[in-house]
Design an enzyme around this catalytic site. Structure first.
Site, PDB file in Angstrom:
ATOM      1  N   GLU A  16      11.623  -9.489 -19.584  1.00 61.47           N
ATOM      2  CA  GLU A  16      10.950  -8.591 -20.529  1.00 61.47           C
ATOM      3  C   GLU A  16      11.913  -8.204 -21.640  1.00 61.47           C
ATOM      4  OE1 GLU A  16       9.322  -5.358 -18.242  1.00 61.47           O
ATOM      5  OE2 GLU A  16       7.951  -6.674 -17.169  1.00 61.47           O
TER       6      GLU A  16
ATOM      7  N   MET B 168       0.845  -1.192   0.000  1.00 63.77           N
ATOM      8  CA  MET B 168       0.000   0.000   0.000  1.00 63.77           C
ATOM      9  C   MET B 168       0.884   1.248   0.000  1.00 63.77           C
ATOM     10  SD  MET B 168      -3.318   0.395  -0.036  1.00 63.77           S
ATOM     11  CE  MET B 168      -4.786   1.085   0.751  1.00 63.77           C
ATOM     12  N   GLY B 169       1.654   1.413  -1.062  1.00 66.24           N
ATOM     13  CA  GLY B 169       2.388   2.663  -1.260  1.00 66.24           C
ATOM     14  C   GLY B 169       1.476   3.630  -1.987  1.00 66.24           C
TER      15      GLY B 169
ATOM     16  N   ILE C 268       0.950   4.090  -5.177  1.00 65.50           N
ATOM     17  CA  ILE C 268       0.165   3.505  -6.275  1.00 65.50           C
ATOM     18  C   ILE C 268      -0.932   2.600  -5.699  1.00 65.50           C
ATOM     19  CG2 ILE C 268       0.213   2.180  -8.434  1.00 65.50           C
ATOM     20  CD1 ILE C 268       3.200   2.981  -8.716  1.00 65.50           C
TER      21      ILE C 268
ATOM     22  N   HIS D 103       4.159  -4.089 -20.219  1.00 59.38           N
ATOM     23  CA  HIS D 103       4.740  -3.145 -19.239  1.00 59.38           C
ATOM     24  C   HIS D 103       4.459  -1.692 -19.628  1.00 59.38           C
ATOM     25  CE1 HIS D 103       8.121  -2.711 -16.013  1.00 59.38           C
ATOM     26  NE2 HIS D 103       7.246  -1.730 -15.924  1.00 59.38           N
TER      27      HIS D 103
ATOM     28  N   SER E  93       3.419  -4.548 -10.974  1.00 53.49           N
ATOM     29  CA  SER E  93       4.609  -4.044 -10.263  1.00 53.49           C
ATOM     30  C   SER E  93       5.870  -4.571 -10.937  1.00 53.49           C
ATOM     31  CB  SER E  93       4.539  -4.390  -8.785  1.00 53.49           C
ATOM     32  OG  SER E  93       4.488  -5.780  -8.579  1.00 53.49           O
ATOM     33  N   ARG E  94       6.291  -5.788 -10.580  1.00 59.91           N
ATOM     34  CA  ARG E  94       7.419  -6.416 -11.247  1.00 59.91           C
ATOM     35  C   ARG E  94       7.108  -7.907 -11.395  1.00 59.91           C
ATOM     36  NH1 ARG E  94       8.521  -2.092 -12.390  1.00 59.91           N
ATOM     37  NH2 ARG E  94      10.460  -0.932 -12.169  1.00 59.91           N
TER      38      ARG E  94
HETATM   39  C1  GLV Z   1       7.939   1.101 -14.122  1.00 58.60           C
HETATM   40  O1  GLV Z   1       7.748  -0.053 -14.096  1.00 58.60           O
HETATM   41  C2  GLV Z   1       8.397   1.878 -13.027  1.00 58.60           C
HETATM   42  O2  GLV Z   1       8.963   1.333 -12.054  1.00 58.60           O
HETATM   43  O3  GLV Z   1       8.246   3.094 -13.104  1.00 58.60           O
END
Ligand code: GLV
Ligand code: GLV
Length: 326
Positions: free
Chosen positions: A267, A155-156, A158, A286, A237-238
């Site tokens: 990726e 919960m940052g 974003i 992405h 996210s990743r």
């Molecule tokens: C993109 O994936 C970012 O970390 O901004």
């Protein structure tokens, strides 16, 4: 000699105009292809500053080669592609682009959630492929989003922006985070819960954690088994926060209903990757922060940080803040 700046992607000149003339600016000539690592290494050896993107591995070797290097400005909020400890050891500033992409990335995350739930991409392909024969009761029937339970892992900024969107859809909002977020709890009615509870209760489980040694493969076979079989996993996210082999198995065996993925462990993901063969996967390349407005702001922040460091000022969005401590 003017300080040497290397940009690892081709950018339009107006984007880095304020560096031109005062600095010696060079760049990789392709917009659509990553700079080869050997080119990055030889450029790093000459450079005072690098402007990098998420797909560039800025390894320990890069910092060893970069004898004159003072700053690496990464065009992303995440910086798992950069060996930050090696940078800190060499006294190189690492900068990212937080905040400007928060709402944009939350929009895409929610678009992905909606698309996965309502089979939007599949439906769009269906009509363009000329397959539409008639309106039928269960044609491309998906799952509701409104009034379902969303579980946000991480919960940052974003995560909170995703939660605000979820509130508009009347969703029950659960979250898990290292620290509690009393403001989000009050403003959005978000409920804090343990990671296990989040996994078990969510209809939409949304990965929003940065990639660190602690979060690598956080979403593994056990997690997918604990999820509801009707649940959808969303990752913007990743890629490596999920064990992709386990995810593909869980999707294939219908242990979970679907996934919306904007990121992948490797990726670009290869076209024959098992995840891309599954009809219950909605995949995007992405594009979380990919709007004209936001990408321009991200470049501006990178350019600004480079300019500041090369003119003896403090960078604005520093990752290794320890370098500014006395
Ligand atoms: C993109 O994936 C970012 O970390 O901004
Ligand atoms: C569907 O389009 C409906 O009118 O119910």
């Amino acid at each position: 000699m003017k300080p040497y700046i290397y940009l690892t992607r081709k950018l339009p000149e107006e984007a880095y105009q304020k560096l031109v003339g005062r600095f010696d600016v060079h760049m990789w000539e392709r917009e659509d292809q990553a700079v080869p690592h050997d080119v990055l290494l030889s450029q790093a050896a000459k450079a005072d500053a690098l402007l990098t993107v998420v797909s560039d591995p800025v390894t320990q070797e890069v910092f060893e080669a970069g004898k004159r290097l003072k700053v690496v400005a990464n065009m992303a909020v995440g910086y798992d592609n950069i060996h930050v400890d090696a940078a800190t050891e060499k006294g190189v500033y690492v900068c990212n682009t937080p905040d400007v992409l928060t709402e944009t990335t939350a929009d895409l995350t929610f678009a992905l959630l909606l698309a996965a739930a309502r089979r939007v991409v599949e439906a769009a392909e269906f009509i363009k492929d000329g397959k539409w024969q008639s309106w039928s009761p269960f044609l491309l029937a998906g799952h509701d989003v409104h009034h379902k339970t969303i579980g946000i892992a991480g919960m940052g900024g974003i995560g909170e922006a995703v939660a605000r969107r979820a509130k508009g859809f009347g969703m029950e909002i659960l979250y898990h985070n290292r620290s509690r977020k009393p403001d989000a709890e009050e403003a959005l009615g978000a409920q804090y819960c343990s990671f296990d509870e989040l996994v078990e209760r969510s209809d939409f489980l949304v990965a929003m954690t940065p990639l660190t040694p602690d979060t690598k493969h956080l979403f593994n076979a056990d997690v997918f088994k604990k999820m509801k079989s009707s649940a959808i996993f969303i990752n913007a996210s990743r890629g490596a926060v999920a064990d992709e082999a386990a995810l593909a198995e869980a999707l294939k065996n219908r242990e979970i209903a679907g996934a919306g993925l904007d990121v992948f462990a490797e990726e670009p993901i290869s076209a024959d990757h098992p995840l891309l063969a599954l009809e219950n996967v909605t995949a995007l390349p992405h594009i979380g922060s990919a709007t004209m407005e936001t990408r321009i702001k991200m470049i501006e922040i990178c350019v600004d940080n480079i300019e500041r460091v090369l003119t003896g000022q403090k960078p604005k969005t520093l990752v290794n803040t320890i370098l500014l401590e006395p």
